[in-house]
Design an enzyme around this catalytic site. Structure first.
Site, PDB file in Angstrom:
ATOM      1  N   GLU A 191      12.441  -1.512  -5.246  1.00  0.00           N
ATOM      2  CA  GLU A 191      12.368  -1.774  -6.679  1.00  0.00           C
ATOM      3  C   GLU A 191      12.908  -0.580  -7.457  1.00  0.00           C
ATOM      4  OE1 GLU A 191       8.970  -2.879 -10.058  1.00  0.00           O
ATOM      5  OE2 GLU A 191       8.556  -3.234  -7.935  1.00  0.00           O
TER       6      GLU A 191
ATOM      7  N   SER B 214       7.460  -1.275  12.606  1.00  0.00           N
ATOM      8  CA  SER B 214       6.798  -1.448  13.901  1.00  0.00           C
ATOM      9  C   SER B 214       7.469  -2.558  14.680  1.00  0.00           C
ATOM     10  CB  SER B 214       5.314  -1.827  13.742  1.00  0.00           C
ATOM     11  OG  SER B 214       4.592  -0.870  13.013  1.00  0.00           O
TER      12      SER B 214
ATOM     13  N   ASP C 190       5.556  -7.625  -1.267  1.00  0.00           N
ATOM     14  CA  ASP C 190       5.690  -6.952  -2.555  1.00  0.00           C
ATOM     15  C   ASP C 190       4.342  -6.970  -3.267  1.00  0.00           C
ATOM     16  OD1 ASP C 190       6.366  -5.913  -4.977  1.00  0.00           O
ATOM     17  OD2 ASP C 190       7.909  -7.395  -5.453  1.00  0.00           O
TER      18      ASP C 190
ATOM     19  N   ASP D 159       4.105  -3.476  -8.784  1.00  0.00           N
ATOM     20  CA  ASP D 159       5.062  -3.705  -9.867  1.00  0.00           C
ATOM     21  C   ASP D 159       4.902  -2.613 -10.907  1.00  0.00           C
ATOM     22  OD1 ASP D 159       6.624  -6.001  -9.297  1.00  0.00           O
ATOM     23  OD2 ASP D 159       4.933  -7.313  -9.760  1.00  0.00           O
TER      24      ASP D 159
END
Length: 866
Positions: free
Chosen positions: A202, A290, A368, A371
């Site tokens: 982002e 991973s 996600d 923000d």
């Protein structure tokens, strides 16, 4: 700046003093460094126990703790953890509470870290979680704390860890304060921070736009997941079979607003600088991820499932994980634990491992969950209590509080923390006046602007409950129930049972974002959001039942290695920013080949697969590189290496060294002129996918070097320059004869102590606390994932498999494991780094589980008595 420098720099002079002391009194120095070593055999009194507890340790010093009650079990685990790694625990709790300055003294980096973490309020959130946790969880956490404190009782700091002796030469070191159960819960916030998902992407989108100035071109540097090349974890058929529904993702709405004039670029640059101050205790950036996979018994030698896991995190000394076995002498409802695996020092229970019925592994899902909100704030700057933020045309109070940061040997520092409805205002810990004055999109409210961070981990959750739920899980239903408690960080869970089932479950608290009609920025979470418009607010969270899962997929394989979870448009919207799946696809391809060839998969073949060093960079780049005409025999030497190469990035490979140098140079030549200063490509799987697509576009503007006016370069010119410059670089570094080059001479793993690491320290101290570096193969986006950062100027390992485990559900005692360094946090212990050589060589150790096996492997036995 490396986060490990935060406390390191203040100790350089301290370490120099220690060297003088050591040189003057070698015998006393031996006493100093060996004094903290714990008693591991015989009998010790541990007041508070209900009955005797036995602690056996194997040849690697791994403890197996056997107790009559759950309280005794976790009290003993706390005692043993403090024996082995208390300084690591103490350092972690100072970081997670925003109190690093209190430990290391006056230091600019430590104070910056404290300010940001106090602004987040990790400790405050952990305190709020306490009352939400199950009573059993609180009991386990309290018992663990009681065990830690029993070890600390009456001990001078020099008897606990040599680090306190070193620190004491600079700042006074009182006896460490008692361990509090909240210290354990707060650690989960650091875990969530380092594994938080697409936060960096982002930021990168916004920062890239500030230079590129074209939204579509920015999108080319963040391509969609190549599911035509690399499969997601689950197929559409898997999801249909499991009954997982479809949730439409928030739309990445096309927009015409000029973001350069919106203030968002300045906001994100400022936020990036602030949050860079946070120490990363698990890892950050390129390589953090991973591998995990599970294969059903129909394809294995034992006829039972096999599970593999190797989390890729930062390398440190001591390593991130603590191996441990936790066993109730008589497993019952009253004392139900019989589990072994990898724990965190400072946290009771086992995070990854197996019990007598089920094994589970974790990889970062990357959802996600953060923000940034740009907030319009009104009110006097010197009156935070009277300020408001604008939301839907109304003024909403901004809350504030004062934090006092204690600095050892110096004056306290006061910090005012403000929060909007979206989260803490991070601009308070930065000088970002340019954000407050920046213009904004047409129609936005005028005034002063700040930046707030919304993050799921800043709301109280139940992840601590989930840890014990996994330890006690026996089937897919139990895994689903545990996953529902695992709020943050969002992880892929693979599991297998001794009765033959395999599966996958996605957990996590995942925000739902609305598709905003007429959005001035995309509303899918990939760009910062206007805080004054509630249409951009989170609309709730994905329902647990809608999270992707599967039990016993038809092909008998689940591979979860940070790639996309579901096919595009299927299942809930999790993120658009995945690892691009090259590791995952290589694992799946090799497993599929073995099955097709009739190879019975076992522990040995699975361990061998964890070490696979085939480079996807070779597959993508080499055909184009060797096709270019280079007439000079000196520069053609590198091409000859590539022509004869099998694509294996082994530590002794000359071609692997050359391709790495070509790749680093290629990225710089292609993108440095277009990206903001200091933001060269890291070279991870995203950049591999970007270049893979560009290779089919020989005249793309990306190839042109804008720093050469009047000359327009294409693909072949840039590739040729990369070949030539890489040859020159490696000639200077490794010698003229290209055939003598070795990848491992450039690519070394060097675990560093979080406080006493670094080349600036005296050699005697370095050799005491930092294991000698090891040449390794592998690399970024390779199954043997020893990552390096192409933007750093170095090929050294930045993240790597922090442990490796393989579990055979048909014979748990035949399972294997290894951790990066060793079980002990004491530099003078034989177990401080006794696994590092095996780890670097790709070897593992027997992982005994049954009572008979652990007894047979016991080298030391300690009896703790009430």
């Amino acid at each position: 700046m490396s986060r490990r420098r935060t406390a390191r720099r203040i100790l350089v002079a301290v370490a120099s003093v220690l060297v003088v002391v050591i040189a003057a009194a070698a015998v006393s120095a031996v006493v100093v460094v060996r004094r903290p070593l714990p008693q591991v055999d015989g009998t010790l009194a541990l007041p508070g126990l209900d009955a005797e507890v036995t602690v056996t340790r194997d040849a690697q010093g791994v403890p197996t703790i056997t107790a009559e009650t759950a309280d005794d079990l976790f009290m003993a685990q706390g005692y043993v953890a403090a024996q082995d790694r208390f300084f690591e625990m103490d350092y972690r709790r100072h970081v997670t509470s925003g109190r690093l300055s209190e430990l290391v003294g006056e230091n600019e980096d430590a104070l910056a870290a404290d300010k940001v973490i106090r602004t987040f309020g990790w400790r405050r959130v952990a305190e709020q979680e306490w009352s939400l946790l199950e009573q059993d969880t609180r009991d386990h956490l309290q018992a663990y704390a009681d065990g830690v404190n029993a070890y600390l009782e009456g001990r001078d700091p020099s008897e606990i860890a040599v680090e306190y002796t070193v620190l004491g030469l600079k700042v006074d070191q009182a006896a460490p304060e008692p361990w509090d159960p909240i210290d354990s819960v707060a650690w989960l916030k650091a875990m969530a921070w380092d594994l938080r998902g697409n936060y960096d992407d982002e930021l990168d989108r916004a920062l890239t736009y500030s230079s590129v100035r074209d939204v579509a071109r920015v999108g080319e540097l963040f391509p969609v997941y190549p599911q035509d090349v690399n499969q997601p974890i689950l197929s559409a058929d898997d999801l249909a079979a499991s009954g997982t529904g479809t949730v439409e993702p928030a739309s990445a709405t096309d927009f015409d607003a000029d973001l350069a004039d919106s203030g968002l670029q300045a906001a994100l640059e400022a936020a990036s600088a602030a949050l860079d101050a946070v120490p990363h205790l698990l890892g950050e950036g390129e390589g953090v991820g991973s591998n995990s996979w599970v294969v059903s018994g129909e394809h294995t030698a034992s006829g039972s499932p096999i599970l593999a896991n190797d989390p890729h995190l930062s390398i440190s000394a001591p390593g991130i994980w603590s191996q441990v076995g936790l066993r109730c002498a008589d497993v019952s409802t009253a004392c139900p634990f019989d589990v072994s695996g990898f724990a965190f020092a400072g946290m009771p229970g086992v995070i990854i491992g197996h019990n007598d019925d089920l094994a589970w592994g974790l990889t970062n899902l990357g959802a996600d969950v953060t923000d940034f909100f740009v907030e319009r704030v009104d009110g006097a700057a010197d009156d935070p209590g009277g300020q408001t933020s604008r939301l839907d045309g109304e003024d909403v109070p901004v809350t504030s509080r004062t934090e006092v940061i204690k600095v050892a040997g110096a004056e306290d520092v006061e910090l005012t923390v403000r929060e909007t409805v979206h989260g803490p205002i991070v601009s308070d810990v930065l000088d970002i006046d340019e954000v407050r004055a920046a213009p904004v999109p047409d129609g936005s409210p005028g005034g002063r602007y700040e930046v707030a961070l919304a993050w799921t981990a800043l709301s109280p959750g139940s992840t601590a409950d989930a840890i014990f739920a996994f330890d006690l899980a026996h089937d897919a239903e139990d895994v689903a129930a545990a996953a529902a408690l695992f709020d943050v960080p969002s992880q892929n869970i693979v599991f297998a049972t001794t009765d033959g089932h395999i599966g996958y479950q996605a957990p996590g608290k995942i925000p739902v974002r609305a598709s905003v009609v007429g959005a001035v920025v995309p509303s899918d979470g990939t760009w910062p959001r206007p805080g004054w418009d509630s249409a951009y607010d989170w609309q709730g969270f994905v329902d647990d039942a809608a999270m992707p899962h599967v039990l016993d997929p038809a092909d008998g394989i689940v591979v979860a290695a940070n790639q996309a979870v579901t096919p595009s448009g299927v299942g809930p919207f999790l993120t658009t920013d995945w690892d691009y799946g090259y590791r995952a696809q290589r694992i799946r391809d090799l497993l599929t080949e073995q099955i097709a060839d009739g190879t019975a998969i076992d522990v040995a073949t699975t361990s061998e697969l964890q070490l696979d060093q085939h480079s996807p960079y070779a597959d993508v780049l080499v055909p184009a590189l060797v096709s270019l005409p280079i007439d000079d025999t000196f520069y053609d030497d590198g091409q000859e290496l590539l022509r004869a190469w099998d694509g294996e990035a082994s530590s002794d490979s000359a071609a692997a060294a050359y391709l790495a140098a070509v790749w680093k140079t290629l990225l710089h030549l292609t993108f440095a002129d277009d990206l903001p200063d200091g933001h060269d490509p890291s070279g991870d799987s995203r950049w591999l996918e970007v270049v893979r697509r560009l290779l089919d576009q020989p005249d793309s503007p990306w190839w042109d070097d804008r720093s050469t006016p009047g000359l327009v370069e294409g693909r072949d010119e840039i590739l040729t320059q990369a070949l030539v410059q890489a040859r020159k670089e490696l000639t200077a570094q490794l010698g003229r004869n290209a055939e003598d080059w070795e990848w491992g001479r450039l690519h070394a793993a060097a675990p560093e102590h979080p406080v006493l690491g670094g080349d600036s320290l005296p050699a005697l101290v370095r050799s005491l606390v930092n294991p000698s570096s090891r040449a390794v193969g592998g690399g970024s986006s390779i199954v043997d994932a020893t990552a390096w950062d192409a933007s750093s100027g170095s090929y050294e390992v930045t993240a790597a498999p922090s442990m490796r485990m393989v579990v055979d559900l048909g014979d748990l005692d035949s399972s294997t494991w290894v951790t990066l360094t060793g079980t002990s946090g004491h530099p003078a212990s034989e177990h401080y780094a006794d696994q590092f050589g095996a780890w670097a060589a790709g070897d593992t150790f027997a992982w005994p589980f049954s009572q008979t096996a652990t007894d047979d492997g016991a080298q030391d036995t300690l009896t703790l008595t009430p």
